[in-house]
Design a protein around this motif. Sequence first.
Motif, PDB file in Angstrom:
ATOM      1  N   GLY A  58       0.825  -1.201   0.000  1.00  0.00           N
ATOM      2  CA  GLY A  58       0.000   0.000   0.000  1.00  0.00           C
ATOM      3  C   GLY A  58       0.860   1.252   0.000  1.00  0.00           C
ATOM      4  N   ALA A  59       0.509   2.216  -0.825  1.00  0.00           N
ATOM      5  CA  ALA A  59       1.254   3.469  -0.910  1.00  0.00           C
ATOM      6  C   ALA A  59       0.274   4.635  -0.938  1.00  0.00           C
ATOM      7  CB  ALA A  59       2.146   3.465  -2.145  1.00  0.00           C
ATOM      8  N   THR A  68       5.457   6.198  -0.170  1.00  0.00           N
ATOM      9  CA  THR A  68       5.774   5.336  -1.314  1.00  0.00           C
ATOM     10  C   THR A  68       6.915   4.390  -0.952  1.00  0.00           C
ATOM     11  OG1 THR A  68       5.104   7.081  -2.834  1.00  0.00           O
ATOM     12  CG2 THR A  68       6.450   5.310  -3.747  1.00  0.00           C
ATOM     13  N   GLY A  71       5.640   1.660   1.120  1.00  0.00           N
ATOM     14  CA  GLY A  71       4.873   0.712   0.322  1.00  0.00           C
ATOM     15  C   GLY A  71       5.769  -0.274  -0.405  1.00  0.00           C
TER      16      GLY A  71
END
Length: 193
Positions: free
Chosen positions: A92-93, A166, A169
């Motif tokens: 997940g980002a 990010t 992630g």
Amino acid sequence: MREMISMVVVLTVLTAVSGGLLAVVKSGTEVQIENQVLKFQKAPAIQDIFPEATNDPLAERFTIKTDDIELQIFPGKLSDGSKAIAFETKGGAYGGPIGLMVGINLDTDEIVDVRVTTHAETPGIGSRAKEDLSFVSQFSGLKMDTNFALKNGGGVIDAMSGATITSKGVSVAAAQAKEIYQKLKPEIVKQMK
């Protein structure tokens, strides 16, 4: 009353026809979409991870299914004779899931290389994870017992400046790849013989 029943019947017929058409279009384009994803997202990442492979990882790909995982594996035979695999995980980002293709040497249990395949990150900030290879190159050569978290979380990976979410992630996707690899390595080795 008759008008209302008539409208309900017409609406029901229209929704059934529309739903049927959508189902036909989805099933008709599913294979094409899968081929496009393979050609334009996964293939370039695999070619970057295994630039000197003596085989064709795309042609030799296979799928492993367990109770909770269905994973497409791309086997690579490296120029030094060792065997490697690549597969994609997601983390997940900021903009949503970020896809990470991870190449692992089966003989040494080290990461060969990683590449970001998909993302919806902010252009020029989080998107650098795919464009600027200095971030993802940190994973190259790391053993499977390494903590792939960011340094501020006790790991060994430096976050990209301005794109911490990010970076996290990508690290989560790498950690997920490590868990999957450790769980499925016996099955992967068996499939590659």
